[in-house]
Design a protein around this motif. Structure first.
Motif, PDB file in Angstrom:
ATOM      1  N   LYS A  38     -12.902  -4.086  -6.791  1.00 55.03           N
ATOM      2  CA  LYS A  38     -11.625  -3.832  -6.330  1.00 55.03           C
ATOM      3  C   LYS A  38     -11.715  -2.816  -5.152  1.00 55.03           C
ATOM      4  O   LYS A  38     -11.327  -2.828  -3.856  1.00 55.03           O
ATOM      5  CB  LYS A  38     -10.623  -3.250  -6.901  1.00 55.03           C
ATOM      6  N   ARG A  39     -12.872  -1.757  -5.292  1.00 58.48           N
ATOM      7  CA  ARG A  39     -13.163  -0.682  -4.212  1.00 58.48           C
ATOM      8  C   ARG A  39     -13.696  -1.401  -3.017  1.00 58.48           C
ATOM      9  O   ARG A  39     -13.389  -0.761  -1.660  1.00 58.48           O
ATOM     10  CB  ARG A  39     -14.010   0.220  -4.911  1.00 58.48           C
ATOM     11  N   VAL A  40     -14.556  -2.285  -3.092  1.00 55.81           N
ATOM     12  CA  VAL A  40     -15.186  -2.935  -2.001  1.00 55.81           C
ATOM     13  C   VAL A  40     -14.190  -3.788  -1.144  1.00 55.81           C
ATOM     14  O   VAL A  40     -14.110  -3.854   0.003  1.00 55.81           O
ATOM     15  CB  VAL A  40     -16.350  -3.843  -2.706  1.00 55.81           C
ATOM     16  N   GLN A  41     -13.375  -4.432  -1.941  1.00 55.55           N
ATOM     17  CA  GLN A  41     -12.298  -5.312  -1.490  1.00 55.55           C
ATOM     18  C   GLN A  41     -11.369  -4.459  -0.452  1.00 55.55           C
ATOM     19  O   GLN A  41     -10.942  -4.557   0.731  1.00 55.55           O
ATOM     20  CB  GLN A  41     -11.337  -6.087  -2.383  1.00 55.55           C
ATOM     21  N   GLU A  42     -11.126  -3.170  -0.993  1.00 53.06           N
ATOM     22  CA  GLU A  42     -10.281  -2.180  -0.149  1.00 53.06           C
ATOM     23  C   GLU A  42     -11.135  -1.805   0.960  1.00 53.06           C
ATOM     24  O   GLU A  42     -10.371  -1.628   2.147  1.00 53.06           O
ATOM     25  CB  GLU A  42      -9.860  -1.009  -1.238  1.00 53.06           C
ATOM     26  N   MET A  43     -12.289  -1.511   0.898  1.00 53.13           N
ATOM     27  CA  MET A  43     -13.233  -1.033   1.856  1.00 53.13           C
ATOM     28  C   MET A  43     -13.039  -2.290   3.185  1.00 53.13           C
ATOM     29  O   MET A  43     -13.153  -1.967   4.449  1.00 53.13           O
ATOM     30  CB  MET A  43     -14.261  -0.535   1.568  1.00 53.13           C
ATOM     31  N   LEU A  44     -13.338  -3.330   2.801  1.00 59.35           N
ATOM     32  CA  LEU A  44     -13.526  -4.772   3.601  1.00 59.35           C
ATOM     33  C   LEU A  44     -12.167  -4.700   4.438  1.00 59.35           C
ATOM     34  O   LEU A  44     -12.223  -5.403   5.631  1.00 59.35           O
ATOM     35  CB  LEU A  44     -14.051  -5.985   2.808  1.00 59.35           C
TER      36      LEU A  44
ATOM     37  N   PHE B 224     -10.821  -2.640   6.170  1.00 64.50           N
ATOM     38  CA  PHE B 224     -11.004  -1.851   7.648  1.00 64.50           C
ATOM     39  C   PHE B 224     -11.993  -2.398   8.067  1.00 64.50           C
ATOM     40  O   PHE B 224     -12.392  -2.074   9.474  1.00 64.50           O
ATOM     41  CB  PHE B 224     -11.048  -0.270   6.935  1.00 64.50           C
ATOM     42  N   ALA B 225     -12.795  -3.259   7.897  1.00 67.21           N
ATOM     43  CA  ALA B 225     -13.849  -3.665   8.548  1.00 67.21           C
ATOM     44  C   ALA B 225     -13.643  -4.416  10.104  1.00 67.21           C
ATOM     45  O   ALA B 225     -14.437  -4.080  11.016  1.00 67.21           O
ATOM     46  CB  ALA B 225     -14.632  -5.016   7.838  1.00 67.21           C
ATOM     47  N   PRO B 226     -12.749  -5.334  10.312  1.00 66.15           N
ATOM     48  CA  PRO B 226     -12.272  -5.722  11.437  1.00 66.15           C
ATOM     49  C   PRO B 226     -11.778  -4.593  12.269  1.00 66.15           C
ATOM     50  O   PRO B 226     -12.169  -4.603  13.533  1.00 66.15           O
ATOM     51  CB  PRO B 226     -11.008  -6.732  11.104  1.00 66.15           C
ATOM     52  N   ALA B 227     -10.904  -3.616  11.899  1.00 72.42           N
ATOM     53  CA  ALA B 227     -10.819  -2.471  12.645  1.00 72.42           C
ATOM     54  C   ALA B 227     -11.867  -1.878  13.215  1.00 72.42           C
ATOM     55  O   ALA B 227     -12.088  -1.273  14.248  1.00 72.42           O
ATOM     56  CB  ALA B 227      -9.682  -1.617  12.110  1.00 72.42           C
ATOM     57  N   CYS B 228     -12.830  -1.430  12.258  1.00 75.99           N
ATOM     58  CA  CYS B 228     -13.956  -0.633  12.718  1.00 75.99           C
ATOM     59  C   CYS B 228     -14.812  -1.510  13.687  1.00 75.99           C
ATOM     60  O   CYS B 228     -15.386  -0.670  14.579  1.00 75.99           O
ATOM     61  CB  CYS B 228     -14.626  -0.529  11.482  1.00 75.99           C
ATOM     62  N   ALA B 229     -14.945  -2.644  13.647  1.00 74.58           N
ATOM     63  CA  ALA B 229     -15.783  -3.547  14.433  1.00 74.58           C
ATOM     64  C   ALA B 229     -15.053  -3.617  15.934  1.00 74.58           C
ATOM     65  O   ALA B 229     -15.698  -3.367  16.931  1.00 74.58           O
ATOM     66  CB  ALA B 229     -15.826  -4.968  14.089  1.00 74.58           C
ATOM     67  N   LEU B 230     -13.803  -3.522  16.054  1.00 76.95           N
ATOM     68  CA  LEU B 230     -12.979  -3.430  16.954  1.00 76.95           C
ATOM     69  C   LEU B 230     -13.108  -1.934  17.903  1.00 76.95           C
ATOM     70  O   LEU B 230     -13.509  -2.192  19.089  1.00 76.95           O
ATOM     71  CB  LEU B 230     -11.685  -3.968  16.767  1.00 76.95           C
ATOM     72  N   ALA B 231     -13.152  -1.036  17.083  1.00 80.69           N
ATOM     73  CA  ALA B 231     -13.427   0.249  17.558  1.00 80.69           C
ATOM     74  C   ALA B 231     -14.962   0.306  17.957  1.00 80.69           C
ATOM     75  O   ALA B 231     -15.287   0.875  19.151  1.00 80.69           O
ATOM     76  CB  ALA B 231     -13.145   1.333  16.419  1.00 80.69           C
ATOM     77  N   ALA B 232     -15.703  -0.146  17.404  1.00 86.72           N
ATOM     78  CA  ALA B 232     -17.000  -0.184  17.859  1.00 86.72           C
ATOM     79  C   ALA B 232     -17.268  -0.724  19.254  1.00 86.72           C
ATOM     80  O   ALA B 232     -18.304  -0.701  20.037  1.00 86.72           O
ATOM     81  CB  ALA B 232     -18.077  -0.714  16.796  1.00 86.72           C
ATOM     82  N   ILE B 233     -16.666  -1.935  19.359  1.00 84.00           N
ATOM     83  CA  ILE B 233     -16.566  -2.624  20.588  1.00 84.00           C
ATOM     84  C   ILE B 233     -15.892  -1.991  21.847  1.00 84.00           C
ATOM     85  O   ILE B 233     -16.631  -1.871  22.916  1.00 84.00           O
ATOM     86  CB  ILE B 233     -16.269  -4.044  20.477  1.00 84.00           C
ATOM     87  N   ILE B 234     -14.812  -1.531  21.390  1.00 85.74           N
ATOM     88  CA  ILE B 234     -13.759  -0.770  22.378  1.00 85.74           C
ATOM     89  C   ILE B 234     -14.154   0.449  22.870  1.00 85.74           C
ATOM     90  O   ILE B 234     -14.439   0.922  24.070  1.00 85.74           O
ATOM     91  CB  ILE B 234     -12.703  -1.038  22.225  1.00 85.74           C
ATOM     92  N   ALA B 235     -14.429   1.275  22.130  1.00 82.79           N
ATOM     93  CA  ALA B 235     -14.933   2.942  22.370  1.00 82.79           C
ATOM     94  C   ALA B 235     -15.783   2.919  23.292  1.00 82.79           C
ATOM     95  O   ALA B 235     -15.864   3.740  24.331  1.00 82.79           O
ATOM     96  CB  ALA B 235     -15.205   3.578  21.124  1.00 82.79           C
TER      97      ALA B 235
END
Length: 110
Positions: free
Chosen positions: A35-41, A43-54
């Motif tokens: 469950k903890r890994v599912q919760e972390m996953l 946020f993966a799309p938002a993190c990937a988008l931030a890594a591209i845009i920032a």
């Protein structure tokens, strides 16, 4: 590289991509993700988008960090973020952000 080598690399990359993408589909029902890994996953799309845009917003064409308020990309991103927090509409946010960015570029001549 010869043409044969290029096609061989393309073929190997296709097989590797197919294996990586289909592995969870084929054995996913046998694996339980904690469950903890599912919760972390979540946020993966938002993190990937931030890594591209920032980097695009904060770096100049020469590769220098540009955090001053004369950076039209940064000002447009701030305006778009504020608009999104106010209206919660993604399409309107994109339009407002691009409009602010275009107006700032026209105003500064750059």
């Amino acid at each position: 590289m010869s043409e044969l080598e290029i096609w061989a690399v393309i073929g190997v990359l296709c097989v590797a991509t197919l294996a990586a993408r289909s592995s969870l589909w084929l054995v996913g029902h046998r694996i339980s993700i904690p469950k903890r890994v599912q919760e972390m996953l979540r946020f993966a799309p938002a993190c990937a988008l931030a890594a591209i845009i920032a980097p695009d917003i904060l770096m100049s064409a020469g590769g220098q960090l540009q955090t001053s308020l004369v950076n039209p990309k940064l000002l447009a991103a701030i305006a778009a973020t504020g608009f999104y927090l106010w209206r919660k509409n993604m399409l309107q946010t994109i339009v407002v952000g691009m409009l602010v960015f275009t107006l700032l570029r026209l105003a500064t001549g750059g």
